[in-house]
Scaffold this active site. Sequence first.
Site, short mmCIF file in Angstrom:
data_model
loop_
_atom_site.label_atom_id
_atom_site.label_comp_id
_atom_site.label_asym_id
_atom_site.label_seq_id
_atom_site.Cartn_x
_atom_site.Cartn_y
_atom_site.Cartn_z
N HIS A 141 1.13 -5.18 -5.85
CA HIS A 141 0.37 -4.81 -4.65
C HIS A 141 0.53 -5.87 -3.55
CE1 HIS A 141 -3.08 -3.08 -2.38
NE2 HIS A 141 -3.20 -4.35 -1.99
N GLU A 142 0.22 -7.11 -3.89
CA GLU A 142 0.29 -8.16 -2.87
C GLU A 142 1.71 -8.34 -2.37
OE1 GLU A 142 -2.27 -9.11 -1.41
OE2 GLU A 142 -3.65 -8.23 -2.87
N HIS B 235 2.42 -6.13 0.54
CA HIS B 235 2.04 -6.73 1.83
C HIS B 235 3.11 -7.74 2.26
CE1 HIS B 235 -1.97 -5.01 2.07
NE2 HIS B 235 -2.35 -5.56 0.93
N HIS C 128 6.04 -6.08 3.74
CA HIS C 128 5.71 -5.59 5.09
C HIS C 128 5.96 -6.71 6.11
CE1 HIS C 128 2.63 -2.81 7.38
NE2 HIS C 128 3.85 -2.69 7.83
ZN LIG Z 1 -4.03 -5.09 -0.22
#
Ligand SMILES: [Zn+2]
Length: 692
Positions: free
Chosen positions: A475-476, A479, A482
């Site tokens: 998940h992290e 980011h 991104h």
């Molecule tokens: Zn998040």
Amino acid sequence: MPVSLDPTNPFATPSTLPYRLPDFAAIREEHYLPAFEAGMAEQRAEFEQVLTDPAEPDEENTLLALERTGRLLDRVSSAFWNVVGSDSTPGLEAIEEQIAPRLSEHYDLLYLDRRLFDRLEALDARAGAGEVDLPDDAAHLLEHLRRDLVRAGAALPTEKQEQVTRINARIAALEATFSRTLLAESNDSAVLVTDPAELAGLADAERAAAREAAADRGMDGWLLELSLFSTQPQLVTLANREVRRRLHQASLARGSRGGEHDTRATLLELVRLRAERARLLGYEHHAAYVAEDGTAKTAAAVHAMLAPLAPAAAANARLEAVDLQRALQADEPDATLEGWDWPRYAERVRNERYALDDAALRPYLELERVVHEGVFRAAHELYGLDFTERTDLVGYHPQVRVFEVSDEHGHPVGLFLGDYYTRASKQGGAWMNSLVDQSRLFDELPVVVNNLNIPKPPDGEPTLLTWDFVITLFHEFGHALHGLLSDVRLPSQSGTDVPRDVVEFPSQVNEMWAWEPEILRHYAVHHVTGEPMPAELVDTLRASRRFNEGFATTEYLGAALLDQAWHRLAPEDVPDDVAAVEPFERSALAAVGIDVPAVAPRYRSAYFKHVFGGGYAAAYYSYLWSEVLDADTVEWFAENGGLRRDNGERFRSALLSRGGSADMMDLFRGLRGRDPEVGPLLARRGLSPVSV
Ligand SMILES: [Zn+2]
């Protein structure tokens, strides 16, 4: 002229380290405050120059000139906020307390300046008349800036502007009051147990913590402290039903008991003031004001997405309750399932059905292997990225690892810092930070950080993860991607600078690769024997994914819909009487079909800190909004053959690389060829649509 900064201060000039990584070895506590002060002064002077420029406004002398302001302040801010979260000290905390209000004052001063509004209006008029030609990203920036200023009240007559300012100050004070009162109320609501037999089932560590919590307050016995959620985690293990009932009811009653820690009058005043401010600024209600700033755009769109999910979630929760009722009756033949029984019997049914426990999984989930053969491998397969550890570069703490990221042609992409272990100086949770934002304007590549809170094993022992940590790592890193794959011109549109209701979208998408068989077989390998994780373990893990999702979705939606319902009120419709709070909640939930008695909203109004302590007012829907896009994108990958370089390239070029340079919904439509649909989310959560 700007306050001058000692040239030996490491923030005085851009870092000369690779990728402009802040020179953490040279930065000391005493460098921050003078750099903040000089940075604010410098930016004020730079703004003044832009605003007093006699030339007609154009892209270069207005939009790009504004983007170029505040470089020193950006340098010190990004390093400071990262370190305060990840490796704080009392000295840093003191600086934070001092600098936070001054920064907010600084930005108010810059952005509530009438001359700025007038200049942007003039630029917009010139663009409309064809006198200046703005590229798409600049047009998007102009629209964004103008909207922010209008939303702040810059377009209002002075008298109304003053009213908005007064309301803002009162709202800020009330939010602080709400948080403070709630903290005192939660402490006050902790449940004291004096008979050790009543703690049956509690793990040794939980029992020791309860003992210590009581001792800390000079009490004799065991104190069960409350977390923010309605449903307390100890309800899983506590065997004594009466203690569970006391704990659960204490949790739900927080803030509504009368007395000095009652939060209801505060929340009603907040709701009314937010509604008044929205009306002053020209919006129907606060929910409309907030939705406009996201990709949802209207409160009606938020409602149209959330409301149909509610009956589907509630129907599933009712089905789940049937199984749990059966399990409960094995222990208590005459009992009817209540909120205080749900977590314990859900856990029991889960164990019976899936026989899955962390101890069996962990030997297959070793941190180093999960990072290199899981997280990095997926990024390589999809985006062609390679990762090389740079032990010559140092982070802000010895535990921080620095990796250089390059593309498949060997071209530099940026730096990735991984800070995985928990420590006393770090905040809880997991998050991503940016130390340098990618932008072509400054010819800078990104430097991003991932923080987790994995317990560190003794030296020499491997770090074995739970499945939750594996998902959090992916998940992290979503980011981080991104940020790393950002390819924009303007720094204010870089990477994760997107509306709040879509910021979780790329990170949620990246979680899918943890489940991908082609990735999983590489990282889920026994740390001693080298054997891959047994297929039946993988199958069970997969099958257990949808378990209890009726409950999870119902409690989440309950909270999100309460948040919307309060903030859709007109000022004159907000009740005065605190006794009206509970009936309001009940009717708001019933109106959307959330009527499962044993499932409380994740937060009830009187302890809904995200919403009444600030931050997420009328925006709690964001998590699920992002997940709708995520589930629909996961389906897009599946339709196109899954883990393939060309799919990664399409996702990168259509979405990840674009940051906030365009509307995320438009980018999504560009990828998917249509608006997002909720079907994939329902399927993922095992919820069947209910026709209404
Ligand atoms: Zn998040």
